[in-house]
Design a protein around this motif. Structure first.
Motif, PDB file in Angstrom:
ATOM      1  N   GLU A   1      14.810  38.278   3.120  1.00  0.00           N
ATOM      2  CA  GLU A   1      14.421  37.548   1.519  1.00  0.00           C
ATOM      3  C   GLU A   1      13.374  37.740   1.033  1.00  0.00           C
ATOM      4  OE1 GLU A   1      16.494  36.167  -0.382  1.00  0.00           O
ATOM      5  OE2 GLU A   1      17.313  35.207   1.891  1.00  0.00           O
TER       6      GLU A   1
ATOM      7  N   GLU B   1      14.542  34.262  -3.695  1.00  0.00           N
ATOM      8  CA  GLU B   1      14.384  34.532  -2.987  1.00  0.00           C
ATOM      9  C   GLU B   1      13.722  34.844  -2.138  1.00  0.00           C
ATOM     10  OE1 GLU B   1      17.358  34.703  -2.012  1.00  0.00           O
ATOM     11  OE2 GLU B   1      18.636  36.546  -3.430  1.00  0.00           O
TER      12      GLU B   1
ATOM     13  N   HIS C   1      12.762  31.749  -0.278  1.00  0.00           N
ATOM     14  CA  HIS C   1      13.856  31.749   0.825  1.00  0.00           C
ATOM     15  C   HIS C   1      12.601  32.246   1.980  1.00  0.00           C
ATOM     16  CE1 HIS C   1      17.290  31.295  -1.945  1.00  0.00           C
ATOM     17  NE2 HIS C   1      16.935  30.484  -1.632  1.00  0.00           N
TER      18      HIS C   1
ATOM     19  N   TYR D   1      23.749  31.891   7.014  1.00  0.00           N
ATOM     20  CA  TYR D   1      22.992  31.060   7.077  1.00  0.00           C
ATOM     21  C   TYR D   1      24.457  29.805   6.922  1.00  0.00           C
ATOM     22  CZ  TYR D   1      19.416  32.959   4.776  1.00  0.00           C
ATOM     23  OH  TYR D   1      17.705  33.654   4.450  1.00  0.00           O
TER      24      TYR D   1
ATOM     25  N   ILE E   1      19.011  26.524   1.444  1.00  0.00           N
ATOM     26  CA  ILE E   1      18.817  27.819   1.249  1.00  0.00           C
ATOM     27  C   ILE E   1      19.843  28.972   0.749  1.00  0.00           C
ATOM     28  CG2 ILE E   1      17.913  30.501   1.854  1.00  0.00           C
ATOM     29  CD1 ILE E   1      16.162  28.927   3.898  1.00  0.00           C
TER      30      ILE E   1
ATOM     31  N   GLU F   1      22.368  30.464  -2.438  1.00  0.00           N
ATOM     32  CA  GLU F   1      22.629  31.724  -2.585  1.00  0.00           C
ATOM     33  C   GLU F   1      23.790  31.240  -2.737  1.00  0.00           C
ATOM     34  OE1 GLU F   1      20.779  34.119  -1.588  1.00  0.00           O
ATOM     35  OE2 GLU F   1      19.450  33.411  -0.014  1.00  0.00           O
TER      36      GLU F   1
END
Ligand code: FE2
Ligand code: FE2
Length: 264
Positions: A45, A77, A80, A148, A167, A171
């Motif tokens: 990230e 990002e 994250h 994830y 998160i 994405e």
């Protein structure tokens, strides 16, 4: 195009994570294998900014939609990375954005893609590079989301699962942008398709390899994608790639698991 870039940039917010009760980790710390994977994800990230930098010297920067997407995407990002680094910090593992940036090894997208650049210089117009970039981004976002999703499905901690789902939701938007772009740019464009296919076959590696040691790539692949469930997730990404114009028959992700001996 189906993706509303104005809405995306207007509505973007850092992933919310501060409201979660991280004190649970005092009593129930995350297992070492999960922390190792989280560290890898956190570093990916944070490294996003390096990809952004590389892209800013490519023809992609001239496309207004791609340009505005990438600024917002990069910002999301990094958040994250911040959220994951907080979890790691609570376990005594420090990942600092600035330090990572400073010691980043020089390998990565730019070096892996350099053969493609060479061939572009000789006979490919710049605009087809954007198609490759969008396809590459789409595959990487999809693999990251798969990672994830897998990690969130482990019963390590409900708090971690909640964070990872938040998160992953962002994405999903990244996937939508890259995929919409890739689809449109590859459609009816045999030259871009050929270039993209060649780039993927010769240069694609799992997200994070090149910036993280191979031992860590191996760990993450085994930890997340061993066994039928993990393989299913990865096969789904491969199946998706194969539906894009000119990409039929590619099995990049499954092959990378096979190469690393990840048990099916
Ligand atoms: Fe991310
Ligand atoms: Fe992303």
């Amino acid at each position: 195009m189906a993706f509303d870039i104005d809405r995306y940039t207007r509505q973007s917010e850092p992933v919310s994570w501060e409201d979660l009760d991280y004190s649970v980790f005092r009593e129930n710390p995350l297992p070492p294998a999960t922390l190792r994977t989280l560290r890898y994800m956190c570093e990916i990230e944070f490294h996003t900014v390096c990809y952004l930098r590389d892209m800013l010297v490519s023809p992609s920067r001239k496309d207004p939609q791609v340009g505005s997407f990438m600024s917002t995407w990069n910002w999301e990002e990094i958040w994250h990375g911040e959220a994951l680094s907080h979890v790691l910090e609570l376990h005594g593992i420090t990942v600092k954005f600035d330090e990572l940036k400073a010691k980043r090894v020089k390998l990565g997208w730019r070096d892996r893609i350099s053969p493609v650049k060479q061939s572009m210089l000789s006979n490919i117009v710049g605009i087809d590079f954007v198609a490759v970039h969008m396809l590459w981004g789409s595959i990487n976002e999809r693999s990251t989301a798969a990672a994830y999703k897998r990690l969130a499905s482990f019963d390590d901690s409900p708090v971690l699962t909640a964070l990872l789902k938040r998160i992953a939701a962002q994405e999903t938007k990244h996937i939508a942008f890259y995929t919409t772009q890739a689809q449109a740019r590859l459609e009816d464009n045999p030259r871009a398709q050929k270039l993209a296919r060649m780039a993927l076959r010769t240069a694609w590696q799992p997200v994070g390899s090149g910036v993280s040691p191979e031992s860590e790539v191996n760990h993450v692949m085994h930890h997340l994608f061993s066994g039928p469930e993990g393989r299913r997730e990865i096969a789904a990404v491969d199946r998706y790639i194969a539906t894009l114009p000119g990409m039929a028959g590619l099995t990049l992700l499954t092959s990378s698991l096979d190469e690393r001996g990840v048990p099916a």
